[in-house]
Design an enzyme around this catalytic site. Structure first.
Site, PDB file in Angstrom:
ATOM      1  N   LEU A 187      -6.598   6.538   3.341  1.00  0.00           N
ATOM      2  CA  LEU A 187      -6.754   7.693   2.465  1.00  0.00           C
ATOM      3  C   LEU A 187      -5.601   7.837   1.480  1.00  0.00           C
ATOM      4  O   LEU A 187      -5.594   8.751   0.672  1.00  0.00           O
ATOM      5  CB  LEU A 187      -6.859   8.981   3.312  1.00  0.00           C
ATOM      6  CG  LEU A 187      -8.102   9.074   4.211  1.00  0.00           C
ATOM      7  CD1 LEU A 187      -8.016  10.305   5.089  1.00  0.00           C
ATOM      8  CD2 LEU A 187      -9.365   9.135   3.359  1.00  0.00           C
ATOM      9  N   ARG A 188      -4.639   6.931   1.573  1.00  0.00           N
ATOM     10  CA  ARG A 188      -3.497   7.020   0.672  1.00  0.00           C
ATOM     11  C   ARG A 188      -3.931   6.837  -0.783  1.00  0.00           C
ATOM     12  O   ARG A 188      -3.309   7.368  -1.693  1.00  0.00           O
ATOM     13  CB  ARG A 188      -2.441   5.989   1.068  1.00  0.00           C
ATOM     14  CG  ARG A 188      -1.049   6.295   0.515  1.00  0.00           C
ATOM     15  CD  ARG A 188      -0.006   5.351   1.062  1.00  0.00           C
ATOM     16  NE  ARG A 188       0.455   5.762   2.378  1.00  0.00           N
ATOM     17  CZ  ARG A 188       0.415   5.018   3.459  1.00  0.00           C
ATOM     18  NH1 ARG A 188      -0.093   3.796   3.401  1.00  0.00           N
ATOM     19  NH2 ARG A 188       0.870   5.469   4.609  1.00  0.00           N
ATOM     20  N   GLY A 189      -5.005   6.083  -0.998  1.00  0.00           N
ATOM     21  CA  GLY A 189      -5.494   5.852  -2.355  1.00  0.00           C
ATOM     22  C   GLY A 189      -5.918   7.141  -3.038  1.00  0.00           C
ATOM     23  O   GLY A 189      -5.518   7.416  -4.167  1.00  0.00           O
ATOM     24  N   ASP A 206       0.815  -1.212   0.000  1.00  0.00           N
ATOM     25  CA  ASP A 206       0.000   0.000   0.000  1.00  0.00           C
ATOM     26  C   ASP A 206       0.850   1.264   0.000  1.00  0.00           C
ATOM     27  O   ASP A 206       0.412   2.324  -0.435  1.00  0.00           O
ATOM     28  CB  ASP A 206      -0.922  -0.016   1.229  1.00  0.00           C
ATOM     29  CG  ASP A 206      -1.743   1.261   1.355  1.00  0.00           C
ATOM     30  OD1 ASP A 206      -2.554   1.526   0.456  1.00  0.00           O
ATOM     31  OD2 ASP A 206      -1.563   1.990   2.345  1.00  0.00           O
ATOM     32  N   THR A 232      -2.792   9.445  -3.697  1.00  0.00           N
ATOM     33  CA  THR A 232      -1.960   8.964  -4.809  1.00  0.00           C
ATOM     34  C   THR A 232      -2.696   9.083  -6.131  1.00  0.00           C
ATOM     35  O   THR A 232      -2.101   9.451  -7.153  1.00  0.00           O
ATOM     36  CB  THR A 232      -1.550   7.503  -4.572  1.00  0.00           C
ATOM     37  OG1 THR A 232      -0.864   7.398  -3.329  1.00  0.00           O
ATOM     38  CG2 THR A 232      -0.646   7.014  -5.686  1.00  0.00           C
TER      39      THR A 232
END
Length: 333
Positions: A271-273, A190, A276
């Site tokens: 929330l990294r999705g 991830d 990115t």
């Protein structure tokens, strides 16, 4: 032998696009390439690094620091004239120890003069370039954790054996591996910005074309490089224009909502999705010369930005790429 030209690599468009996005905006967070052996994973990464223009660095700085960085890190960079040097491309071998990666006490100096000194590691060599890890799924987890932390912060801090050293370590992390040899932990996967799946080409014509290109290169490497130099130069100009255009591109509110809705629809963890996805869509728009970031850019890069962040659904046997495509169709038509 001269490097294989980036523009001559056939049949791996998604991987090439992900690498170009990382070159335009390293803050995307690196590229993870999973796929079959012998599909050009390391060849593409090396070709891109060799394609980029040389960097300007302090001549005797072991970290390849720019003038601005030498002012921020005067204790480790020193001073001196500026010199051009190639963009670093560093291979991290599977058996590397933590000392070799982050750096360690300079034993020779300690024995010779009794003074403590720092011996820079692979992270120092990779600064302002690329750090490539083949078979990253077989690398020890604590080393992968360490690498991802440094890649995110852009700084390597070493405190051991009476040493306290802080030096810049900004690089694009590229990992590759074969899923059949073991999976990377989801928590670590991830942390990579983009994830690409490469497969052995199934089209006969593509395989024939690859054989022709390889044979042509083996017979005369320099002539082969010269033949593709013009196409590589076009890619280089595309990257340069993309970098210049990137700060001017600001995603609108509607696009932020699209990103959030898509990540919710596919069940992306954390929330990294979203973060990115927006960075990658912005870099893709810059790379393509667009005047604004549009939904089409977000949709195009969504599989690479999200496929490795999905929760496993025991009731849904479809692959992550298919789930993302289905969600895009349902949300945006």
């Amino acid at each position: 032998m001269a490097r294989f030209p980036f523009s001559a690599i056939v049949g791996q468009d998604e991987m090439k696009q992900a690498l170009l996005i990382a070159a335009v905006d390293p803050s995307v967070g690196g590229v993870m390439v999973f796929g079959d052996r012998g599909t050009g994973k390391s060849t593409a990464a090396r070709a891109l690094a060799a394609l980029l223009p040389p960097i300007t660095a302090i001549e005797n700085c072991p970290y390849g620091c720019s003038k601005e960085e030498s002012e921020r890190y005067p204790d480790v960079c020193g001073s001196g004239p500026l010199r051009k040097r190639a963009v670093p491309f560093v291979d991290l071998p599977l058996g590397a120890t933590e000392d070799r990666v982050v750096g360690s006490l300079d034993l020779e100096r300690a024995l010779r003069s009794g003074e403590k000194g720092f011996e820079p590691g692979l992270l120092a060599r990779a600064h302002r370039g690329f750090l490539y890890i083949d078979e990253i799924n077989l690398l020890e987890d604590h080393l992968v954790d360490l690498l991802l932390d440094v890649a995110a912060s852009g700084e390597n801090v070493v405190e051991r054996e009476g040493l306290s050293v802080r030096h810049p370590a900004k690089f694009v992390l590229i990992g590759s591996g074969n899923p059949e040899e073991g999976e990377l932990r989801p928590q670590l996967l991830d942390r990579f910005g983009l994830s690409v799946e490469v497969r052995t080409p199934s089209e006969i014509e593509t395989r024939i074309q690859i054989m022709r290109l390889v044979a042509e290169r083996e017979s005369d490497p320099q002539a082969f490089s010269d033949k593709w130099a013009g196409e590589d130069e076009k890619i280089l100009r595309q990257i340069a224009r993309g970098k210049a255009r990137l700060p001017k591109l600001v995603p609108g509110e509607n696009l932020l909502r699209d990103a959030a809705e898509l990540c919710l629809a596919v069940g992306a963890d954390g929330l990294r999705g979203e973060l990115t996805l927006m960075r990658a869509a912005r870099a893709l728009a810059a790379l393509k010369g667009a005047k604004e970031v549009k939904r089409e850019h977000l949709v195009e890069i969504a599989p690479s930005a999200l496929r490795h962040r999905l929760r496993r659904d025991v009731l849904d046997e479809t692959g992550s790429g298919a789930r993302i495509t289905r969600a895009i169709d349902e949300l945006f038509g």
